[in-house]
Design a protein around this motif. Structure first.
Motif, PDB file in Angstrom:
ATOM      1  N   PHE A  61      -7.328  -3.018  -5.302  1.00  0.00           N
ATOM      2  CA  PHE A  61      -7.899  -3.717  -4.156  1.00  0.00           C
ATOM      3  C   PHE A  61      -8.485  -5.068  -4.575  1.00  0.00           C
ATOM      4  N   TYR A  62      -9.193  -5.070  -5.700  1.00  0.00           N
ATOM      5  CA  TYR A  62      -9.786  -6.310  -6.208  1.00  0.00           C
ATOM      6  C   TYR A  62      -8.702  -7.333  -6.537  1.00  0.00           C
ATOM      7  N   GLN A  65      -6.914  -8.948  -3.571  1.00  0.00           N
ATOM      8  CA  GLN A  65      -7.731 -10.007  -2.974  1.00  0.00           C
ATOM      9  C   GLN A  65      -7.694 -11.278  -3.813  1.00  0.00           C
ATOM     10  N   SER A  85      -6.439   7.582   3.964  1.00  0.00           N
ATOM     11  CA  SER A  85      -7.776   7.114   3.629  1.00  0.00           C
ATOM     12  C   SER A  85      -7.772   5.743   2.971  1.00  0.00           C
ATOM     13  N   ASN A  86      -6.633   5.315   2.435  1.00  0.00           N
ATOM     14  CA  ASN A  86      -6.596   4.067   1.693  1.00  0.00           C
ATOM     15  C   ASN A  86      -5.729   2.969   2.290  1.00  0.00           C
ATOM     16  N   MET A  88      -5.838   1.502   5.162  1.00  0.00           N
ATOM     17  CA  MET A  88      -6.658   0.485   5.814  1.00  0.00           C
ATOM     18  C   MET A  88      -7.236  -0.476   4.790  1.00  0.00           C
ATOM     19  N   HIS A  89      -7.747   0.068   3.695  1.00  0.00           N
ATOM     20  CA  HIS A  89      -8.351  -0.754   2.654  1.00  0.00           C
ATOM     21  C   HIS A  89      -7.310  -1.635   1.989  1.00  0.00           C
ATOM     22  N   ALA A  90      -6.152  -1.047   1.669  1.00  0.00           N
ATOM     23  CA  ALA A  90      -5.098  -1.783   0.973  1.00  0.00           C
ATOM     24  C   ALA A  90      -4.556  -2.928   1.816  1.00  0.00           C
ATOM     25  N   ALA A  92      -5.985  -4.292   4.448  1.00  0.00           N
ATOM     26  CA  ALA A  92      -7.065  -5.240   4.713  1.00  0.00           C
ATOM     27  C   ALA A  92      -7.258  -6.183   3.535  1.00  0.00           C
ATOM     28  N   ALA A  93      -7.016  -5.683   2.334  1.00  0.00           N
ATOM     29  CA  ALA A  93      -7.164  -6.516   1.143  1.00  0.00           C
ATOM     30  C   ALA A  93      -6.059  -7.562   1.058  1.00  0.00           C
ATOM     31  N   TYR A  98       2.820  -0.037   2.050  1.00  0.00           N
ATOM     32  CA  TYR A  98       2.157   0.999   1.269  1.00  0.00           C
ATOM     33  C   TYR A  98       3.134   2.132   1.010  1.00  0.00           C
ATOM     34  N   ARG A 197      -5.344  -7.125  11.646  1.00  0.00           N
ATOM     35  CA  ARG A 197      -5.625  -8.246  10.744  1.00  0.00           C
ATOM     36  C   ARG A 197      -5.115  -9.562  11.328  1.00  0.00           C
TER      37      ARG A 197
END
Length: 226
Positions: A61-62, A65, A85-86, A88-90, A92-93, A98, A197
């Motif tokens: 994720f870091y 970005q 669970s991930n 959205m995070h992926a 969004a980053a 996926y 997004r």
């Protein structure tokens, strides 16, 4: 020949992916310095990046970005973590798609081909316009008199489809068909998150009301949104 950069620390997985992609004449590059992942991707000139989430230094994720600060290269996340669970995070980053481990090499290649093909399709003009807004389909920059929004390849492709169908509702099925080979290999969460997004970026240049959701059907880009 397209170049694929793999951000993964499992050598067995790297070897398997590299063998499969080589069959399709893709060049494959991997990380050599885990403290400079984004820099190596930028220097490689890769056409697409495959990103794991759990990595030796900072997590995926870091690094996604960090990559997005300097590049709009297409990104596919590959992870053993639970997709619901991930995702959205992926996304969004800054990821475009996926894939959850364990995965079929056939599915991986299909996603790679679809994303590369979509990123290369620019139509008859580098610019698409609607209601005073301009989308550069090469750079995925959306501009108007209120500023500029930098879109990812997926966001830019979705907006291009919506512009071509301006003031008409585009069903989710049609978006999936155009963007991800009919959605055969896509979790619908990816589409939903990309739409969210895209809407957030439209908001930054005064276009919050331009993208309408037709509940249970799809999405509509409108010319009269003031």
């Amino acid at each position: 020949m397209a170049s694929i950069f793999i951000v993964e620390d499992n050598q067995a997985i790297i070897s398997e992916i590299k063998t499969e992609l080589s069959k399709w004449q893709y060049q494959v590059k991997t990380v050599t310095d885990w403290q400079n992942v984004a820099g190596e991707i930028q220097e490689s000139g890769a056409d697409l990046v495959l990103f794991d989430i759990t990595l030796p230094s900072f997590d995926g994720f870091y690094w996604i970005q960090e990559v997005r600060k300097q590049s709009q290269v297409p990104i596919i996340v590959i992870s053993a973590a639970d997709i619901d669970s991930n995702v959205m995070h992926a996304v969004a980053a800054g990821a475009d798609d996926y894939l959850m481990k364990p995965f079929s090499m056939t599915v991986l290649v299909a996603k790679v081909q679809a994303l590369l093909r979509r990123n290369q399709q620019t139509g008859d003009s580098d610019q698409l316009e609607w209601a005073g807004n301009r989308l550069n389909v090469l750079t995925n920059e959306l501009t108007n008199d209120r500023g500029t929004a930098q879109l990812t390849p997926t966001e830019g492709a979705m907006l291009a489809v919506l512009i071509h169908n301006c003031d008409r509702t585009v069903s989710k099925e049609k978006l999936l068909e155009w963007l991800w080979q009919g959605g055969k290999y896509l979790n619908e969460n990816t589409l939903n998150v990309n739409i969210s997004r895209l809407r957030a970026k439209l908001d930054t240049i005064g276009l919050k009301a331009a993208l309408r959701t037709e509940r249970g059907v799809g999405y509509r880009l409108v010319t009269d949104y003031d």
